[in-house]
Design a protein around this motif. Sequence first.
Motif, PDB file in Angstrom:
ATOM      1  N   TYR A  89       0.817  -1.218   0.000  1.00  0.00           N
ATOM      2  CA  TYR A  89       0.000   0.000   0.000  1.00  0.00           C
ATOM      3  C   TYR A  89       0.846   1.263   0.000  1.00  0.00           C
ATOM      4  CZ  TYR A  89      -4.370   2.518   0.553  1.00  0.00           C
ATOM      5  OH  TYR A  89      -5.463   3.324   0.329  1.00  0.00           O
ATOM      6  N   GLU A  92       1.110   5.944   2.332  1.00  0.00           N
ATOM      7  CA  GLU A  92      -0.183   6.513   2.709  1.00  0.00           C
ATOM      8  C   GLU A  92      -0.815   5.737   3.862  1.00  0.00           C
ATOM      9  OE1 GLU A  92      -2.813   6.873  -0.557  1.00  0.00           O
ATOM     10  OE2 GLU A  92      -1.689   8.467  -1.519  1.00  0.00           O
ATOM     11  N   LEU A  93      -0.357   4.514   4.089  1.00  0.00           N
ATOM     12  CA  LEU A  93      -0.867   3.708   5.193  1.00  0.00           C
ATOM     13  C   LEU A  93      -0.117   4.090   6.465  1.00  0.00           C
ATOM     14  CD1 LEU A  93      -2.779   1.314   5.911  1.00  0.00           C
ATOM     15  CD2 LEU A  93      -0.824  -0.196   5.563  1.00  0.00           C
ATOM     16  N   CYS A 105      -2.682  -0.136  11.952  1.00  0.00           N
ATOM     17  CA  CYS A 105      -2.718   0.984  11.013  1.00  0.00           C
ATOM     18  C   CYS A 105      -4.043   1.709  11.178  1.00  0.00           C
ATOM     19  CB  CYS A 105      -2.533   0.517   9.568  1.00  0.00           C
ATOM     20  SG  CYS A 105      -3.881  -0.511   8.935  1.00  0.00           S
ATOM     21  N   PRO A 108      -7.275   3.250   5.739  1.00  0.00           N
ATOM     22  CA  PRO A 108      -7.579   4.074   4.577  1.00  0.00           C
ATOM     23  C   PRO A 108      -8.750   3.500   3.792  1.00  0.00           C
ATOM     24  CG  PRO A 108      -5.730   2.658   4.089  1.00  0.00           C
ATOM     25  CD  PRO A 108      -6.130   2.352   5.503  1.00  0.00           C
ATOM     26  N   THR A 109      -9.064   2.241   4.062  1.00  0.00           N
ATOM     27  CA  THR A 109     -10.127   1.501   3.400  1.00  0.00           C
ATOM     28  C   THR A 109     -10.360   0.246   4.238  1.00  0.00           C
ATOM     29  OG1 THR A 109     -10.812   0.532   1.285  1.00  0.00           O
ATOM     30  CG2 THR A 109      -8.496   0.297   1.871  1.00  0.00           C
ATOM     31  N   LYS A 138     -11.969   7.787   7.442  1.00  0.00           N
ATOM     32  CA  LYS A 138     -10.794   7.128   6.865  1.00  0.00           C
ATOM     33  C   LYS A 138      -9.574   8.037   7.081  1.00  0.00           C
ATOM     34  CE  LYS A 138     -13.434   4.055   4.675  1.00  0.00           C
ATOM     35  NZ  LYS A 138     -13.584   2.672   5.121  1.00  0.00           N
ATOM     36  N   ARG A 140      -5.718   8.622   5.236  1.00  0.00           N
ATOM     37  CA  ARG A 140      -4.658   8.318   4.269  1.00  0.00           C
ATOM     38  C   ARG A 140      -3.599   9.403   4.415  1.00  0.00           C
ATOM     39  NH1 ARG A 140      -8.629   6.722  -0.864  1.00  0.00           N
ATOM     40  NH2 ARG A 140      -9.634   4.980   0.230  1.00  0.00           N
ATOM     41  N   ASP A 141      -2.368   8.985   4.658  1.00  0.00           N
ATOM     42  CA  ASP A 141      -1.293   9.929   4.953  1.00  0.00           C
ATOM     43  C   ASP A 141      -0.758  10.525   3.654  1.00  0.00           C
ATOM     44  OD1 ASP A 141       0.395  11.414   6.461  1.00  0.00           O
ATOM     45  OD2 ASP A 141       1.722   9.779   7.041  1.00  0.00           O
ATOM     46  N   GLU A 142      -1.581  11.396   3.049  1.00  0.00           N
ATOM     47  CA  GLU A 142      -1.224  12.035   1.782  1.00  0.00           C
ATOM     48  C   GLU A 142       0.105  12.774   1.921  1.00  0.00           C
ATOM     49  OE1 GLU A 142      -2.763  12.159  -1.147  1.00  0.00           O
ATOM     50  OE2 GLU A 142      -4.784  11.386  -0.750  1.00  0.00           O
ATOM     51  N   ARG A 153      -6.224  14.393   4.687  1.00  0.00           N
ATOM     52  CA  ARG A 153      -5.707  13.120   5.197  1.00  0.00           C
ATOM     53  C   ARG A 153      -6.800  12.342   5.929  1.00  0.00           C
ATOM     54  NH1 ARG A 153      -0.253  13.714   8.360  1.00  0.00           N
ATOM     55  NH2 ARG A 153      -1.275  15.494   9.355  1.00  0.00           N
ATOM     56  N   GLU A 154      -7.638  13.056   6.670  1.00  0.00           N
ATOM     57  CA  GLU A 154      -8.767  12.415   7.333  1.00  0.00           C
ATOM     58  C   GLU A 154     -10.047  12.868   6.643  1.00  0.00           C
ATOM     59  OE1 GLU A 154      -9.128  12.066  11.828  1.00  0.00           O
ATOM     60  OE2 GLU A 154     -10.768  13.476  11.388  1.00  0.00           O
TER      61      GLU A 154
END
Length: 558
Positions: A89, A92-93, A105, A108-109, A138, A140-142, A153-154
């Motif tokens: 992944y 971003e995880l 973790c 993100p999904t 969700k 994701r650590d953009e 990110r959230e």
Amino acid sequence: MRASEFHLSTTREIPAGAETISHQLMLRAGMIRQLASGLYTWLPLGLRVLRRVEQIVREEMDRSGALELLMPVVQPAELWQESGRWEQYGPELLRFSDRHERPFCLGPTHEEVITDLFRREIRSHRQLPVNFYQIQTKFRDEIRPRFGVMRAREFLMKDAYSFHLDKDCLDRTYQTMHATYTRIFTRLGLNFRAVHADSGSIGGSFSHEFHVLADSGEDAIAFSTQGNYAANVELAVALPPADPRAAPTRPMAEVAPGTANGPRVTVHWMMGRDGNPVGLVLREEHSLNEIKAEKLPQLSAPLRRVTPEDWARLGQGNPAAGLPGADMALIADHAAAALADFVWPGHSDGPVWAGVNWGRDLPEPVVVDLRNVVPGDRSPDGEGTLEIARGIEVGHIFQLGTKYSAALNAQVLDEAGQNRVVTMGCYGIGVSRVVAAAIEQNHDERGIRWPLALAPFQVALAPLQYTKSAAVREATDALYAELQSVGVTVLLDDRNLRPGVMFADLELIGIPHRIVISERTLSGGQVEYQARHEENACLVDRADILPLLQSALNPPER
């Protein structure tokens, strides 16, 4: 709701660092406030809009037969390791360990979690099909969060996962979800397109994206002017020219670059699977579609361009300095393969070759669809031509197949009592992104113009001299009570502001209907009414205002 009791925090200034209209207006209207990069607090005004999106999504998902549940945001690493995505992944995880040094973790999904739940809960084919959904946060650590809640990110997402015994059953649910998404975005009052799309990192064999059309959209989508065809430009089919290739009429000649006549081609040299270069040939005015190219069996994956070092290592010399030999592989796009008497590019400022023809001066190439479509191309469905528009992706539906169910051994007993791995579908909507996309599509120089279904309040009451005029106050309070009694959501602006400031605030936050009450209008038994999308206000008899609003708030279904 009285404005004096509501946290309404607006500003005239455009916030620094807010690039998109939606980000600027959400900050100016007091809908959100940034906590850290990509992290936002939803203020009361913004939350009212977010909840409106949730409500419509939930109603239509329930109508489709999907079952709501709620899964944890924090997920154990072993599930992701079991699916093979813990390392795949990427950054971003967001990974971390608890006090016992067990890895987790932030989700993100939720493919792994729902598949694990399924294998623990469902045993028989008689329990299928089943479609579970949630509306959940969700993370994701953009690497570069931007555009406000558009790429945070959230974020809040509706994700659903369906399970089936076979592909036919999955197809039926997929079509149900396609229709459900169409109803959702129609009810939200958005101009959108459902387009064929690439499944990306989620996986699967078939997918559609739902795009809100807006000039600021990150994605280009192609759609038919007359038919129903629509696709992401990355996947849109570029048909071959309708007319066959003409016969050669000119001899090939080496000429100076500025003197060459005829259609031109460009050549993209890529590394083949066998380690040898492959030339991808397109008309000069067309651009290479790398997603299409990467799927070619002749090319290495991921796609890699041939470098000068590669040419030197292979001892072939750079073919840009001359025509490629018969032993060099060429793949031409349909439009390039249909050319006659074309110009082949030279090296740097050196000569080019004019009057070049396939089968005579160059070997006949392998012919495939290699390019991005352009406006005016024939539509693949045979209905009209293609147009290109910008879109903001707000929903995506996938046919996942057995990617996760096989990895996590999610099985049921079939009619013969045999274990069968189930097949899956996945269906997502970016709930918080919908809010921003709606603003990108619905705004003007004065502020937001909410579609009625999304507005934080349906009607704004704007009394002049509310605290000083007993007549204005009495008439306003009576109308306020009357509207509330029939279920209209109303913001009564009792903040004792100057009219210009009050009107600017109400236009900025985008309330669809505004009623101004003043001593002047009341003396004639009237109030002033203006819809947010209209330029001018009009006087309406006080007795007629409720029927007018009820008609405006309950338009016939599209």
